[in-house]
Design an enzyme around this catalytic site. Structure first.
Site, PDB file in Angstrom:
ATOM      1  N   GLU A  37       5.256   2.228  35.475  1.00 55.14           N
ATOM      2  CA  GLU A  37       4.646   1.044  34.869  1.00 55.14           C
ATOM      3  C   GLU A  37       5.767   0.027  34.655  1.00 55.14           C
ATOM      4  O   GLU A  37       6.789   0.359  34.057  1.00 55.14           O
ATOM      5  CB  GLU A  37       3.992   1.395  33.528  1.00 55.14           C
ATOM      6  N   ARG A 271       8.895  17.622  31.995  1.00 59.14           N
ATOM      7  CA  ARG A 271       9.687  16.405  31.831  1.00 59.14           C
ATOM      8  C   ARG A 271      11.153  16.760  31.720  1.00 59.14           C
ATOM      9  O   ARG A 271      11.498  17.852  31.288  1.00 59.14           O
ATOM     10  CB  ARG A 271       9.318  15.721  30.514  1.00 59.14           C
ATOM     11  N   LYS A 281      10.567   4.998  27.289  1.00 64.15           N
ATOM     12  CA  LYS A 281      10.776   3.559  27.373  1.00 64.15           C
ATOM     13  C   LYS A 281      10.554   2.880  26.025  1.00 64.15           C
ATOM     14  O   LYS A 281      11.218   1.913  25.699  1.00 64.15           O
ATOM     15  CB  LYS A 281       9.822   2.965  28.404  1.00 64.15           C
TER      16      LYS A 281
HETATM   17  P1  ATP Z   1       8.224   6.810  29.193  1.00 65.39           P
HETATM   18  O1  ATP Z   1       7.853   8.123  28.588  1.00 65.39           O
HETATM   19  O2  ATP Z   1       9.668   6.587  29.346  1.00 65.39           O
HETATM   20  O3  ATP Z   1       7.516   5.640  28.575  1.00 65.39           O
HETATM   21  P2  ATP Z   1       6.322   6.814  31.192  1.00 65.39           P
HETATM   22  O4  ATP Z   1       5.824   8.118  31.647  1.00 65.39           O
HETATM   23  O5  ATP Z   1       5.441   6.076  30.295  1.00 65.39           O
HETATM   24  O6  ATP Z   1       7.764   6.958  30.661  1.00 65.39           O
HETATM   25  P3  ATP Z   1       5.939   5.622  33.691  1.00 65.39           P
HETATM   26  O7  ATP Z   1       6.471   4.354  34.208  1.00 65.39           O
HETATM   27  O8  ATP Z   1       4.486   5.780  33.473  1.00 65.39           O
HETATM   28  O9  ATP Z   1       6.703   5.858  32.363  1.00 65.39           O
HETATM   29  O10 ATP Z   1       6.503   6.843  34.530  1.00 65.39           O
HETATM   30  C1  ATP Z   1       6.529   6.887  35.924  1.00 65.39           C
HETATM   31  C2  ATP Z   1       6.603   8.330  36.357  1.00 65.39           C
HETATM   32  O11 ATP Z   1       7.767   8.951  35.813  1.00 65.39           O
HETATM   33  C3  ATP Z   1       5.421   9.141  35.886  1.00 65.39           C
HETATM   34  O12 ATP Z   1       4.935   9.863  36.991  1.00 65.39           O
HETATM   35  C4  ATP Z   1       5.976  10.074  34.855  1.00 65.39           C
HETATM   36  O13 ATP Z   1       5.323  11.311  34.936  1.00 65.39           O
HETATM   37  C5  ATP Z   1       7.431  10.188  35.241  1.00 65.39           C
HETATM   38  N1  ATP Z   1       8.312  10.428  34.101  1.00 65.39           N
HETATM   39  C6  ATP Z   1       8.502   9.646  33.020  1.00 65.39           C
HETATM   40  N2  ATP Z   1       9.374  10.181  32.167  1.00 65.39           N
HETATM   41  C7  ATP Z   1       9.795  11.347  32.720  1.00 65.39           C
HETATM   42  C8  ATP Z   1      10.722  12.369  32.328  1.00 65.39           C
HETATM   43  N3  ATP Z   1      11.407  12.299  31.185  1.00 65.39           N
HETATM   44  N4  ATP Z   1      10.888  13.425  33.155  1.00 65.39           N
HETATM   45  C9  ATP Z   1      10.225  13.488  34.319  1.00 65.39           C
HETATM   46  N5  ATP Z   1       9.355  12.574  34.745  1.00 65.39           N
HETATM   47  C10 ATP Z   1       9.129  11.505  33.959  1.00 65.39           C
END
Ligand code: ATP
Ligand code: MG
Length: 575
Positions: A37, A271, A281
């Site tokens: 996102e 994760r 984020k």
């Molecule tokens: P955040 O938790 O930092 O806000 P998010 O999941 O909301 O991250 P996205 O931009 O939606 O951020 O994430 C893009 C991809 O990265 C998604 O497929 C998510 O599953 C993956 N992702 C995010 N954080 C992690 C993490 N700590 N470890 C592995 N994959 C992750």
């Protein structure tokens, strides 16, 4: 994948599952996607997801899309879209011509929503956000303290006629109702044990311009509806995501099945959590907004831009991502493993230079006046192809304050009155005395004599000289600012805080130390910004873009001390 590959053993459960899908004919090819996102910068957790998404596609001869998952007008921005692309490229992942935007699917998604309404599987609800929550119900503990989930209540608008729903949904889109007045909901089961399946909201009304669609839309699709159908639209076979989406999977499958679209399959992995680090984020944005760091690319941030500025190499980061593997349960990875991988890569590739962070003058009293000798120095002992360079040696040098003691502690082999040390690439010197600044009481000058027969550091009489220290010729020295970084958070798990505290209370007070008076050998003047080198004995340093012609700035990437390697060895010895 051919028949003969059937028995291949895969490294992890995702590749096992993908191979099985191909074997049984569920899919004919592999197509994954990475769906950030655009509401923040790429961090090391995302890099793990990238590594899996692109890695799985590559291993099966498939493709991986980059899709901006931009269905939330409030927080998204083109600045983020550009930063994401830059960082993904830098890490070495290539989406080729497959950059997509969920916001390009708004029309398709709208049509699919109408299809669900026509099938009697979606309805327009007049309940507001609070009421929807209340009607949905929550998990409660029973008398034995085991949680259970009593059924929720149907909305009074749940059984609206299909025609009425279609009409209202169209009018929602046309802007006839105020924000929050109506929603479109999936008609699933208000008694479902999984709360997410209790008639989840598919669309909300929100008058907020979107960074790409402007004010063309005032209704926006929710993640749980938009994501599976975006995957399906792109023909994504395997929608790989982190574990927190596991509970969303039944809903993912429900939308795919009932919208009768391409049958994308969601698989979850653990994760990445990293010690001394926050990886969400939301929290990173807070650090930036509250100016606890200099920006998203502050070298202490776990963002890819921060790591690049710190001097981490893409190859080192990818090595780390390969080593942590893929698991089904969350765990925490020691940040020392990441530092170890970076150090290994830099050890092989970074050029060596001499620099003094906290200088004190050393005068060689028997050195011929005004004489300068250009000594041969090795650029990288790990890489003969890196060649040699010349380093000027003269009668007035800088050495590091830490390499001199008035009174040596036990096992101190560096300089103190009466002791000898080898000056790297140069001569063996003996400390003959020192002077102190009368005001500060600090050592201001160290006096030595040198032995002309020891050029290159060899003693002809085989005398034992245990210590070798580095130095910089004073008249040739390039001044620079050294930024020494430590973990941003003192606590191993920064999010674990006592009542009334926040993760900000766990910020370390000494995550940044600035050395204003550092000196380096002249060749350092030619290093380009963004290049990481080793300052012998001091660590790896990356030239910061803040550098000016007058003054270079170097960020310490990692120290030379590899605590992880020691830890690993101790564990091996125990086994
Ligand atoms: P955040 O938790 O930092 O806000 P998010 O999941 O909301 O991250 P996205 O931009 O939606 O951020 O994430 C893009 C991809 O990265 C998604 O497929 C998510 O599953 C993956 N992702 C995010 N954080 C992690 C993490 N700590 N470890 C592995 N994959 C992750
Ligand atoms: Mg997310």
């Amino acid at each position: 994948m051919s028949e003969s590959d059937e028995k291949t053993e895969y490294l992890d459960f995702i590749r096992e599952a993908v191979a099985e899908d191909l074997r049984i004919g569920r899919f004919k090819e592999v197509h994954t996607r990475f769906p950030p996102e655009p509401n923040g910068w790429l961090h090391i957790g995302h890099a793990k997801a990238l590594f899996i998404d692109f890695g799985v596609a590559q291993d099966f001869g498939g493709k991986c899309n980059l899709r901006m998952d931009d269905t939330n007008p409030e927080k998204e921005d083109m600045e983020y879209v550009e930063a994401l692309q830059k960082d993904i490229k830098w890490l070495g992942f290539d989406w080729e011509d497959r950059l997509f935007f969920a916001s390009d699917y708004y029309e398709t998604l709208y049509e699919l929503a109408c299809k669900l309404i026509r099938k009697g599987l979606a309805y327009v609800d007049d309940l507001d956000e609070e009421q929807i929550k209340e009607y949905r119900g929550t998990n409660v503990p029973d008398k034995n303290n085991i949680t259970y989930t009593p059924p929720g209540r149907d909305s009074p608008w749940r059984d609206r006629a299909i025609e009425e729903n279609l009409d209202l949904f169209e009018r929602m889109r046309a802007g006839e109702f105020p924000d929050g007045a109506k929603t479109l909901r999936a008609k699933i089961d208000m008694a479902h044990p999984n709360l997410l399946m209790r008639d989840p909201v598919m669309y909300r009304i929100r008058r907020e311009p979107h960074y790409r669609t402007g004010d063309r839309w005032c209704i926006y699709p929710m993640y749980d509806f938009a994501h599976p159908l975006s995957d399906a639209t792109e023909g994504v076979t395997h929608s790989l995501c982190s574990l927190e989406y596991e509970i969303h999977r039944p809903l993912y499958d429900w939308f795919v099945r009932n919208a009768e679209v391409f049958p994308s399959r969601q698989i979850e992995f653990a994760r990445l959590n990293l010690s001394h680090t926050v990886l969400s984020k939301r929290w990173l944005l807070r650090l930036v907004r509250e100016k606890r760091v200099s920006g998203w690319d502050d070298p202490r941030m776990p963002t890819i831009a921060g790591m690049r500025r710190r001097g981490y190499s893409a190859a080192g980061i990818r090595d780390f991502l390969g080593r942590i593997g893929i698991a089904k349960t969350d765990s925490m990875v020691d940040i020392q493993l990441l530092e170890h991988c970076i150090r290994e890569d830099l050890n092989a590739h970074a050029r060596r230079y001499m620099a003094v962070l906290n200088p004190v003058k050393l005068v060689i009293e028997n050195w011929p006046e005004d004489q300068v000798e250009w000594l041969d120095a090795v650029n990288n002992p790990e890489d003969p192809a890196a060649g040699m360079r010349k380093v000027p040696f003269s009668g007035t040098l800088y050495i590091d304050r830490d390499d001199f003691r008035e009174v040596p502690p036990p096992k101190y082999y560096r300089l103190y009155p009466g002791n000898q040390v080898r000056l790297r690439y140069g001569y063996i010197v003996t400390c003959t005395g020192y002077e102190k600044d009368p005001e500060s009481g600090e050592v201001a000058l160290i006096k030595c004599s040198y032995d002309p027969a020891t050029r290159g550091g060899d003693a002809p009489d085989n005398r034992k000289v245990k210590g070798t220290i580095h130095w910089v010729s004073a008249e040739h020295a390039v001044p620079f600012t050294g930024r020494l970084y430590d973990h941003l958070f003192e606590a191993e798990r920064p999010m674990e805080v006592p009542e009334g505290k926040t993760f900000l209370d766990n910020l370390s007070a000494h995550s940044l130390t600035v050395e204003q008076d550092a000196k380096a050998e002249p060749a350092v003047a030619d290093i380009a910004a963004g290049t990481t080198v080793q300052f012998e004995r001091m660590g790896y340093f990356c030239k910061d873009p803040d550098s000016t012609v007058q003054r270079a700035v170097f960020n310490r990437t990692v120290t030379l001390k590899d605590t992880w390697a020691k830890l690993e060895k101790r564990l091996q010895d125990q086994a």
